[in-house]
Design an enzyme around this catalytic site. Structure first.
Site, PDB file in Angstrom:
ATOM      1  N   TRP A   1      -1.343  29.756  -1.337  1.00  0.00           N
ATOM      2  CA  TRP A   1      -2.762  29.453  -1.128  1.00  0.00           C
ATOM      3  C   TRP A   1      -3.597  30.716  -1.230  1.00  0.00           C
ATOM      4  O   TRP A   1      -4.718  30.706  -1.740  1.00  0.00           O
ATOM      5  CB  TRP A   1      -2.953  28.821   0.255  1.00  0.00           C
ATOM      6  CG  TRP A   1      -4.396  28.562   0.611  1.00  0.00           C
ATOM      7  CD1 TRP A   1      -5.112  27.435   0.368  1.00  0.00           C
ATOM      8  CD2 TRP A   1      -5.293  29.451   1.294  1.00  0.00           C
ATOM      9  NE1 TRP A   1      -6.399  27.562   0.842  1.00  0.00           N
ATOM     10  CE2 TRP A   1      -6.536  28.801   1.418  1.00  0.00           C
ATOM     11  CE3 TRP A   1      -5.168  30.751   1.813  1.00  0.00           C
ATOM     12  CZ2 TRP A   1      -7.644  29.391   2.037  1.00  0.00           C
ATOM     13  CZ3 TRP A   1      -6.259  31.339   2.424  1.00  0.00           C
ATOM     14  CH2 TRP A   1      -7.472  30.654   2.529  1.00  0.00           C
ATOM     15  N   HIS A   2      -3.027  31.837  -0.778  1.00  0.00           N
ATOM     16  CA  HIS A   2      -3.766  33.098  -0.804  1.00  0.00           C
ATOM     17  C   HIS A   2      -3.907  33.657  -2.212  1.00  0.00           C
ATOM     18  O   HIS A   2      -4.880  34.381  -2.478  1.00  0.00           O
ATOM     19  CB  HIS A   2      -3.077  34.131   0.086  1.00  0.00           C
ATOM     20  CG  HIS A   2      -3.245  33.872   1.547  1.00  0.00           C
ATOM     21  ND1 HIS A   2      -2.467  32.963   2.242  1.00  0.00           N
ATOM     22  CD2 HIS A   2      -4.114  34.389   2.455  1.00  0.00           C
ATOM     23  CE1 HIS A   2      -2.850  32.947   3.509  1.00  0.00           C
ATOM     24  NE2 HIS A   2      -3.836  33.783   3.665  1.00  0.00           N
ATOM     25  N   GLY A   3      -2.993  33.361  -3.089  1.00  0.00           N
ATOM     26  CA  GLY A   3      -3.112  33.899  -4.444  1.00  0.00           C
ATOM     27  C   GLY A   3      -1.965  33.484  -5.330  1.00  0.00           C
ATOM     28  O   GLY A   3      -0.865  33.189  -4.855  1.00  0.00           O
TER      29      GLY A   3
END
Length: 476
Positions: free
Chosen positions: A323-325
């Site tokens: 989700w962060h990257g």
């Protein structure tokens, strides 16, 4: 628009004053226009995507609420598909194509990547998850569909938390937005909000941006940095990312509070945690509770036995990492935290309720958690897995501990100032939790209260650089 910019220093008072000069539904219109302008100050064209998703989710929510049986699920899937397709296209498509290209090369088929890499819309993951929470809650019948388009649009667009959260739930934010037309100016509430904004700006500008110079310099040349620089940068990034992200949240919560909206607390002294489970109850609370409610529990949580619980924890944290990257570094970062929690789960079962408590063991547990989190941050910050592995290898091997590459650390005076301010900030947050410093400050006599405010403003002004630094979580 950056909270730590002159642009926002002009935007915020103009919008806030106009908000209280207006009354009734005109306030919704003002905040919608202001929020759209706030977002468009970053990448103007992407507002079209955001408005399209708002229209789809607003209509889908009403249809889900009115329908029965299979039709409800159809409208839910329309909303999920629209949101997740946009998220995948902008954030993960290039990453997926890179993996296909790599795999085809390994199989002997040389497949060239198309020229398709696009700029990621700022805050895409945040407002996507907030929109998904709304339609899922309407589908679960824990929330009624919003019939006022302006209120729903503001639920997604509300400028303080649009770009980097907190990720609000409809049951918390929608009722407050409905009350905005009748909110009266409250001096005590306004001063509390402004004080929180000042505190967040201090964490961002005086601490996070000051530590960023050391962190960036070290990560830019990991292969030549000595162990002292690598160790210092690892600790520095732990503090930097906390002050950067929690600073954003404080500013967002403060700006919203001035107008009578209370956003959820997103951080609660996470580095005071004495277990990894406790860390995730204190760090990015809005995201961790989102994954708990919309992924971990639907997967079965801890109800389906130990093996499935372990699987569920790994799935949730790997997905949380991605989700962060779109990078394997984030997947490894998430997997590490999943493994930390699984290790705690197995240890608790082995100890059968016996706990290592008391002063000494409390410090030991804190040290293990803090250093485990700090180690995992290396993967979060590194540009790729090779750099992260090189960083950790050189760090633990003691390479160059007494070498001449100490210039990576920067000047001693600068380090002393930045780490001193960081220690002051973290110490004041800890004291505030125990002694209620902010309420005490609010009740203090005028002279010491305003002296503290002036000191904060002077520290902030003395720490400002030539150009504002972007918040770390803007890239997500």
């Amino acid at each position: 628009m950056l909270f730590n910019s002159l642009h926002f220093a002009l935007f915020f008072p103009i919008v806030t004053i106009a908000f209280f000069l207006l009354s009734g539904r005109a306030r919704w219109a003002l905040l919608l226009v202001a929020s759209a302008y706030f977002y468009m100050a970053l990448v103007p064209a992407y507002i079209v995507i955001l408005l399209l998703l708002i229209a789809i989710d607003f209509a889908a929510g009403i249809k889900i609420d009115e329908s029965e049986g299979a039709k409800r699920k159809l409208w839910l899937w329309l909303s999920l598909t629209a949101n997740l397709s946009i998220l995948f296209f902008f954030k993960y498509l290039w990453f997926a194509l890179e993996q296909v290209s790599w795999l085809s090369g390994r199989l002997g088929a040389h497949w060239a990547l198309p020229a398709l890499k696009l700029a990621l819309p700022v805050g895409l993951s945040f407002h996507t998850f907030q929109s998904l929470a709304y339609t899922i809650d309407v589908y679960r019948r824990t929330e009624r569909a919003e019939r006022n388009f302006a209120v729903y649009a503001l639920y997604v667009l509300f400028y303080p938390q649009l770009v980097a959260g907190p990720i609000e739930r409809p049951r918390r934010l929608l009722p407050q937005l409905h009350e905005l037309p009748s909110v009266e100016f409250d001096a005590t509430r306004a001063s509390s909000g402004l004080r929180l904004m000042l505190w967040g700006l201090l964490k961002k500008v005086a601490v996070a941006d000051g530590l960023a110079a050391l962190v960036n310099r070290t990560y830019a040349d990991v292969g030549h940095a000595d162990s002292a620089a690598l160790l210092m940068a690892a600790y520095a990034f732990s503090v930097q990312i906390y002050c950067d992200f929690s600073g954003y949240t404080d500013i967002a919560r403060g700006a919203a509070r001035v107008m009578g909206v209370e956003l959820m607390q997103n951080f609660d002294r996470p580095y005071a945690a004495r277990s990894f489970g406790e860390f995730w109850h204190r760090w990015h609370i809005s995201l961790s509770t989102w994954f708990r409610d919309y992924l971990y529990i639907p997967l079965g949580g801890s109800r389906a036995g130990l093996a499935r619980n372990i699987r569920n924890l790994l799935v949730v944290f790997v997905v949380s990492g991605l989700w962060h990257g779109a990078n394997w570094t984030f997947a490894v970062w998430g997997a590490l935290h999943g493994c930390f929690l699984i290790g705690e789960l197995l240890l608790k079962r082995a100890l059968r309720g016996r706990a290592f408590s008391g002063g000494f063991w409390s410090v030991v547990r804190w040290g293990l958690v803090f250093h485990g989190v700090t180690l995992a941050w290396v993967f979060f910050r590194a540009r790729n897995l090779a750099e992260a592995v090189l960083y950790l290898t050189r760090l633990v091997s003691g390479v160059g501990l007494r070498s001449s590459h100490g210039h990576n650390l920067g000047s001693p005076l600068q380090l002393l100032f930045v780490f001193g301010v960081a220690g002051l900030v973290l110490g004041l947050e800890s004291l505030n939790k125990r002694l209620d410093l902010w309420p005490r400050l609010e009740r203090a006599p005028v002279a010491p209260r305003w002296l503290a405010y002036y000191a904060g403003v002077l520290l902030l002004l003395s720490s400002l650089g030539s150009s504002p630094q972007q918040f770390i979580y803007f890239q997500f």
